[in-house]
Design a protein around this motif. Structure first.
Motif, short mmCIF file in Angstrom:
data_model
loop_
_atom_site.label_atom_id
_atom_site.label_comp_id
_atom_site.label_asym_id
_atom_site.label_seq_id
_atom_site.Cartn_x
_atom_site.Cartn_y
_atom_site.Cartn_z
N LEU A 1 5.25 4.23 -9.62
CA LEU A 1 6.35 3.54 -7.80
C LEU A 1 7.30 3.28 -8.47
CD1 LEU A 1 3.68 0.94 -6.36
CD2 LEU A 1 3.91 3.43 -5.61
N LEU A 2 8.11 2.74 -9.74
CA LEU A 2 9.60 2.83 -9.69
C LEU A 2 9.96 3.57 -9.79
CD1 LEU A 2 9.41 -0.89 -11.49
CD2 LEU A 2 10.05 -0.08 -9.11
N ILE A 3 9.48 4.26 -10.87
CA ILE A 3 10.48 5.95 -11.17
C ILE A 3 10.71 6.65 -10.12
CG2 ILE A 3 9.69 8.58 -11.96
CD1 ILE A 3 8.01 7.39 -13.77
N LYS A 4 9.93 6.19 -8.93
CA LYS A 4 10.05 7.42 -7.94
C LYS A 4 10.63 6.09 -6.87
CE LYS A 4 5.96 9.81 -7.22
NZ LYS A 4 4.89 10.02 -6.34
N GLU A 5 10.98 5.01 -6.48
CA GLU A 5 12.12 4.32 -5.74
C GLU A 5 13.78 4.42 -6.84
OE1 GLU A 5 10.03 0.81 -4.82
OE2 GLU A 5 8.46 1.62 -4.65
N VAL A 6 12.94 4.14 -7.71
CA VAL A 6 14.84 3.72 -8.61
C VAL A 6 15.23 5.42 -8.15
CG1 VAL A 6 15.52 3.75 -10.53
CG2 VAL A 6 13.89 2.07 -10.31
N GLN A 7 14.97 6.42 -8.57
CA GLN A 7 15.86 6.94 -7.80
C GLN A 7 16.22 7.25 -6.95
OE1 GLN A 7 13.72 10.89 -8.74
NE2 GLN A 7 15.31 12.56 -8.19
N THR B 1 4.91 -1.25 2.07
CA THR B 1 5.15 -0.31 2.81
C THR B 1 7.17 -0.48 1.97
OG1 THR B 1 5.36 -0.62 4.63
CG2 THR B 1 3.46 1.03 4.22
N ARG B 2 7.32 -1.51 1.92
CA ARG B 2 9.19 -1.83 1.60
C ARG B 2 8.88 -1.36 0.06
NH1 ARG B 2 10.95 -4.54 6.35
NH2 ARG B 2 9.94 -5.26 6.58
N ARG B 3 10.51 -0.35 0.02
CA ARG B 3 10.87 -0.15 -1.23
C ARG B 3 11.85 -1.14 -1.66
NH1 ARG B 3 8.45 4.41 1.17
NH2 ARG B 3 8.49 5.95 -0.54
N ILE B 4 11.88 -0.44 -3.11
CA ILE B 4 13.20 -1.84 -3.97
C ILE B 4 14.34 -0.92 -2.98
CG2 ILE B 4 14.25 -1.30 -6.12
CD1 ILE B 4 11.74 -3.15 -6.35
N LYS B 5 14.55 -0.10 -2.58
CA LYS B 5 15.98 0.00 -1.82
C LYS B 5 16.11 -0.77 -0.12
CE LYS B 5 14.19 3.87 1.20
NZ LYS B 5 14.84 4.54 2.65
N MET C 1 14.40 8.21 -17.26
CA MET C 1 13.48 8.20 -16.57
C MET C 1 11.98 9.31 -17.64
SD MET C 1 14.04 8.92 -12.60
CE MET C 1 15.86 9.09 -12.72
N ILE C 2 12.82 9.72 -17.95
CA ILE C 2 11.70 10.74 -18.91
C ILE C 2 11.24 10.53 -20.12
CG2 ILE C 2 12.19 13.09 -20.70
CD1 ILE C 2 15.11 13.92 -19.32
N ASN C 3 11.92 9.82 -20.85
CA ASN C 3 11.56 8.58 -21.86
C ASN C 3 10.17 8.13 -21.09
OD1 ASN C 3 12.80 9.45 -24.28
ND2 ASN C 3 13.78 7.66 -23.70
N LEU C 4 10.34 6.93 -19.89
CA LEU C 4 9.32 6.35 -19.43
C LEU C 4 8.30 7.27 -18.33
CD1 LEU C 4 8.11 3.95 -18.60
CD2 LEU C 4 9.51 3.72 -16.43
N SER C 5 8.47 8.49 -17.92
CA SER C 5 7.64 9.36 -18.34
C SER C 5 6.84 9.88 -18.57
CB SER C 5 7.87 10.66 -17.28
OG SER C 5 8.77 10.50 -16.00
N LYS C 6 6.89 10.10 -19.53
CA LYS C 6 6.21 10.87 -21.13
C LYS C 6 4.94 9.37 -21.65
CE LYS C 6 9.48 13.51 -22.90
NZ LYS C 6 10.59 13.95 -23.65
#
Length: 190
Positions: A33-39, A130-134, A1-6
């Motif tokens: 959005l996916l950075i937060k949703e995947v976590q 409003t839906r999410r990956i989860k 995730m760090i690489n994608l955030s950077k």
């Protein structure tokens, strides 16, 4: 995730150092959005589910492995490939079942019938921003338990068999599990 955030902070969406896709704004929105949703998804997976990212920086393309603990699909591990489009969260992800199985809501080509995956759904449970990956993962998991739909099936032959010969349906499900859904790389029962 760090690489994608950077990369997102620096404005680079391309993973090979090339010029990013011309629609960098939409890619950045999806990926942010996916950075937060995947976590969030990984913290709230149902028991019997595992997620695998082939590329740890590509949160928009991953596999989900579902191994039901109860019901007629118990003993199988079912693999789904999820792709999140650039237009996410306005459009739902696409889901394809990679495991051959006998199911009223999953056809022999791997297409999945689940309201949350429909842009427009008659039952009011379709995709919304409003839906999410989860929610998608939980919906897939529920297809092996409480969301079996025999009234509006994608695999009409499986639904009809269940209604006229439930014992035969169960035998066929178990045969498919034995032939296609045991001892796969994503198995949670190893």
């Amino acid at each position: 995730m760090i690489n994608l955030s950077k990369r997102l902070k620096n404005g680079h969406a391309g993973s090979n150092g090339t010029t990013p896709h011309k629609d960098i704004t939409r890619v950045s929105i999806r990926d942010k959005l996916l950075i937060k949703e995947v976590q969030e998804m990984e913290e709230n997976l149902p028991a019997g589910c595992k997620v695998k990212f082939e590329d740890p920086d590509a949160f928009h393309d991953f596999k989900v492995f579902i191994s039901p603990d109860d019901g007629i699909y118990k003993g199988g591990t079912f693999t789904f490939h999820i792709k999140v489009p650039l237009e996410y969260n306005l459009c739902p992800p696409t889901v394809h079942c990679l495991t051959k199985l006998w199911h009223p809501n999953i056809n022999q080509d791997g297409d999945v019938c689940l309201s949350i995956l429909r842009q427009n759904s008659l039952d009011g449970h379709g995709w919304a921003p409003t839906r999410r990956i989860k929610d998608v993962v939980w919906g897939l998991y529920s297809l092996f338990d409480d969301l079996l739909n025999f009234e509006d099936p994608l695999n009409a032959e499986a639904a009809e068999m269940y209604q006229h010969d439930s014992k035969g349906f169960t035998v066929r499900v178990k045969d498919y599990i034995r032939m296609y859904a045991q001892n796969h790389n994503g198995s949670l029962h190893s």
